[in-house]
Design an enzyme around this catalytic site. Structure first.
Site, PDB file in Angstrom:
ATOM      1  CG  ASN A  77      -2.100  -0.945   1.033  1.00 35.02           C
ATOM      2  OD1 ASN A  77      -2.491  -1.259  -0.093  1.00 35.02           O
ATOM      3  ND2 ASN A  77      -2.660  -1.415   2.131  1.00 35.02           N
ATOM      4  CG  HIS A 114       5.299   7.380  13.747  1.00 34.77           C
ATOM      5  ND1 HIS A 114       4.306   8.320  13.576  1.00 34.77           N
ATOM      6  CD2 HIS A 114       4.946   6.321  12.968  1.00 34.77           C
ATOM      7  CE1 HIS A 114       3.409   7.854  12.731  1.00 34.77           C
ATOM      8  NE2 HIS A 114       3.765   6.642  12.353  1.00 34.77           N
TER       9      HIS A 114
HETATM   10  N1  LIG Z   1       6.045   5.913   9.062  1.00 30.31           N
HETATM   11  C1  LIG Z   1       4.738   6.019   8.930  1.00 30.31           C
HETATM   12  O1  LIG Z   1       4.171   7.057   9.229  1.00 30.31           O
HETATM   13  C2  LIG Z   1       3.950   4.864   8.373  1.00 30.31           C
HETATM   14  C3  LIG Z   1       2.637   5.052   7.899  1.00 30.31           C
HETATM   15  C4  LIG Z   1       1.962   3.972   7.356  1.00 30.31           C
HETATM   16  C5  LIG Z   1       2.561   2.714   7.306  1.00 30.31           C
HETATM   17  N2  LIG Z   1       3.812   2.573   7.809  1.00 30.31           N
HETATM   18  C6  LIG Z   1       4.516   1.280   7.793  1.00 30.31           C
HETATM   19  O2  LIG Z   1       4.955   1.023   6.467  1.00 30.31           O
HETATM   20  C7  LIG Z   1       5.092  -0.395   6.296  1.00 30.31           C
HETATM   21  C8  LIG Z   1       4.386  -0.831   5.011  1.00 30.31           C
HETATM   22  O3  LIG Z   1       2.985  -0.660   5.150  1.00 30.31           O
HETATM   23  P1  LIG Z   1       2.012  -1.130   3.972  1.00 30.31           P
HETATM   24  O4  LIG Z   1       0.650  -0.744   4.386  1.00 30.31           O
HETATM   25  O5  LIG Z   1       2.549  -0.678   2.653  1.00 30.31           O
HETATM   26  O6  LIG Z   1       2.175  -2.723   4.069  1.00 30.31           O
HETATM   27  P2  LIG Z   1       1.918  -3.769   2.888  1.00 30.31           P
HETATM   28  O7  LIG Z   1       1.800  -5.106   3.536  1.00 30.31           O
HETATM   29  O8  LIG Z   1       0.804  -3.295   2.017  1.00 30.31           O
HETATM   30  O9  LIG Z   1       3.263  -3.720   2.030  1.00 30.31           O
HETATM   31  C9  LIG Z   1       4.508  -4.140   2.520  1.00 30.31           C
HETATM   32  C10 LIG Z   1       5.211  -4.833   1.354  1.00 30.31           C
HETATM   33  O10 LIG Z   1       6.559  -5.117   1.751  1.00 30.31           O
HETATM   34  C11 LIG Z   1       6.938  -6.303   1.055  1.00 30.31           C
HETATM   35  N3  LIG Z   1       8.130  -6.893   1.658  1.00 30.31           N
HETATM   36  C12 LIG Z   1       8.252  -7.604   2.801  1.00 30.31           C
HETATM   37  N4  LIG Z   1       9.526  -7.987   2.984  1.00 30.31           N
HETATM   38  C13 LIG Z   1      10.244  -7.498   1.949  1.00 30.31           C
HETATM   39  C14 LIG Z   1      11.616  -7.540   1.584  1.00 30.31           C
HETATM   40  N5  LIG Z   1      12.515  -8.171   2.329  1.00 30.31           N
HETATM   41  N6  LIG Z   1      11.982  -6.923   0.452  1.00 30.31           N
HETATM   42  C15 LIG Z   1      11.091  -6.272  -0.328  1.00 30.31           C
HETATM   43  N7  LIG Z   1       9.766  -6.203  -0.032  1.00 30.31           N
HETATM   44  C16 LIG Z   1       9.349  -6.816   1.092  1.00 30.31           C
HETATM   45  C17 LIG Z   1       5.698  -7.180   1.188  1.00 30.31           C
HETATM   46  O11 LIG Z   1       5.707  -8.245   0.251  1.00 30.31           O
HETATM   47  C18 LIG Z   1       4.584  -6.170   0.967  1.00 30.31           C
HETATM   48  O12 LIG Z   1       4.168  -6.140  -0.393  1.00 30.31           O
HETATM   49  C19 LIG Z   1       4.528  -1.021   7.568  1.00 30.31           C
HETATM   50  O13 LIG Z   1       5.576  -1.353   8.455  1.00 30.31           O
HETATM   51  C20 LIG Z   1       3.684   0.085   8.153  1.00 30.31           C
HETATM   52  O14 LIG Z   1       3.530  -0.046   9.560  1.00 30.31           O
HETATM   53  C21 LIG Z   1       4.515   3.617   8.330  1.00 30.31           C
END
Ligand SMILES: NC(=O)c1ccc[n+]([C@@H]2O[C@H](COP(=O)([O-])OP(=O)(O)OC[C@H]3O[C@@H](n4cnc5c(N)ncnc54)[C@H](O)[C@@H]3O)[C@@H](O)[C@H]2O)c1
Length: 310
Positions: free
Chosen positions: A13, A176
């Site tokens: 996402n 955060h």
């Molecule tokens: N900093 C912020 O403010 C903030 C805000 C929203 C989400 N996030 C964080 O961002 C991260 C991603 O969220 P999301 O909603 O996109 O999750 P998501 O599950 O939609 O996407 C994560 C993707 O990472 C991939 N992935 C996992 N291991 C991997 C690797 N070793 N190499 C490459 N790709 C890999 C997965 O296959 C998946 O497609 C989460 O940890 C979430 O908590 C942070």
């Protein structure tokens, strides 16, 4: 001069939304990498096919092959598990630190001169882990959270006041998490401090909603937010690539600054071609400094867990 190259790790996402927004800003060529076969390739193709409609012409590649990421200017780390209802960001630490370790080793190998923006959670701890594993200069590793949390606070303030979000300048510090520190004294609308426009009870209510802004969306969606996090991430990348010295709330390395003592935590930072170029030292009052220290204490606990797991 060649075009900028931006690698986005994780095509879920946040990663896909980041790629799309970066493309619409014409920031450079984009490599989207995921471990899931077809995911990054499919999303990259879809985003590329929006180019003729939205007038961007950057090259967008989806891949599982790290070779394609070589010599990136910026690497954005969204690879990691997101929260589900009932989870805190800290619950993600053990699994996400292994992912961050894995990708950080590869970033150091394939793009040793890049600037890294970490997005996955728990954010401050993951930025700390990425810096430790890459061994990059501390100004070249940072995390995105403050831009998102400030944007949430600005949105709530604008809605309450019937104002435009464009007129709000907001500064937010700390980790955060639920103890982040929105600084109302430094938050203004067209130059007027919000403390003169809203009473304390209303401001406290909006601060509390901001602190819980992540879980509000997790409870609605079943997973975490992505449009606003992606927008915040692209804003940081753009400030770095255009060397425009914008001051943004970022998770950056601080040592003597605010007496942090060598951790990554949310502070106002000047962003430019050298990454987090300078931490802005605000004159915090006793209450603000105490709130910041409470939040920092939590960040330090998570960093200690990272040290044990790496
Ligand atoms: N900093 C912020 O403010 C903030 C805000 C929203 C989400 N996030 C964080 O961002 C991260 C991603 O969220 P999301 O909603 O996109 O999750 P998501 O599950 O939609 O996407 C994560 C993707 O990472 C991939 N992935 C996992 N291991 C991997 C690797 N070793 N190499 C490459 N790709 C890999 C997965 O296959 C998946 O497609 C989460 O940890 C979430 O908590 C942070």
């Amino acid at each position: 001069m060649g075009r900028n190259k931006i690698t986005i790790l994780g095509a879920g996402n946040v990663g896909a939304a980041t790629a799309h927004i970066a493309a619409t800003r014409n920031l450079g060529d984009i490599v989207l990498l995921d471990i899931v076969e077809g995911l990054a390739q499919g999303k990259a193709l879809d985003i590329a096919q929006a180019g003729p409609v939205q007038s961007y012409d950057c090259k967008i590649v989806g891949t599982r092959d790290w070779k394609q990421t070589a010599d990136s200017n910026i690497v954005i780390v969204t690879s990691g598990l997101p929260r589900r209802p009932g989870m805190s960001r800290d619950d993600l630490l053990a699994k996400n630190v292994q992912i961050v370790k894995d990708v950080s080793e590869k970033i150091a190998a394939y793009s040793p001169n890049s600037i890294v923006i970490v997005v996955c959670n728990p954010l401050d701890a993951m930025a700390y882990a990425a810096a430790k594993v890459t061994g990059f200069d501390k100004n070249k590793v940072m995390g995105m959270a403050g831009e998102l949390d400030s944007a949430r606070f600005s949105y709530f303030l604008a809605s309450e006041l019937g104002a435009s979000v464009k007129d709000i300048k907001c500064i937010l510090m700390g980790g955060h998490g639920d103890d982040m520190v929105p600084l109302t004294r430094f938050t203004s609308i067209s130059g007027k401090p919000v403390t003169e426009l809203l009473d304390k009870a209303k401001l406290d209510e909006l601060i509390e909603r901001t602190r819980k802004g992540g879980i509000e969306i997790v409870n609605l969606l079943g997973s975490s937010a992505y449009y606003a996090p992606a927008a915040g991430t692209v804003k940081m990348a753009e400030a770095i690539l255009k060397d425009n010295k914008t001051i943004l709330s970022c998770c950056a390395y601080c040592d003597s600054e605010y007496n942090v003592g060598g951790y990554f935590v949310g502070v106002p930072v000047v962003l430019g071609k050298n990454g987090a170029e300078k931490v802005l030292q605000l004159d915090l009052n006793e209450h603000e400094q105490a709130q910041f220290e409470k939040s920092l204490a939590h960040v330090k606990q998570l960093a200690a867990k990272v040290d044990k797991l790496l």
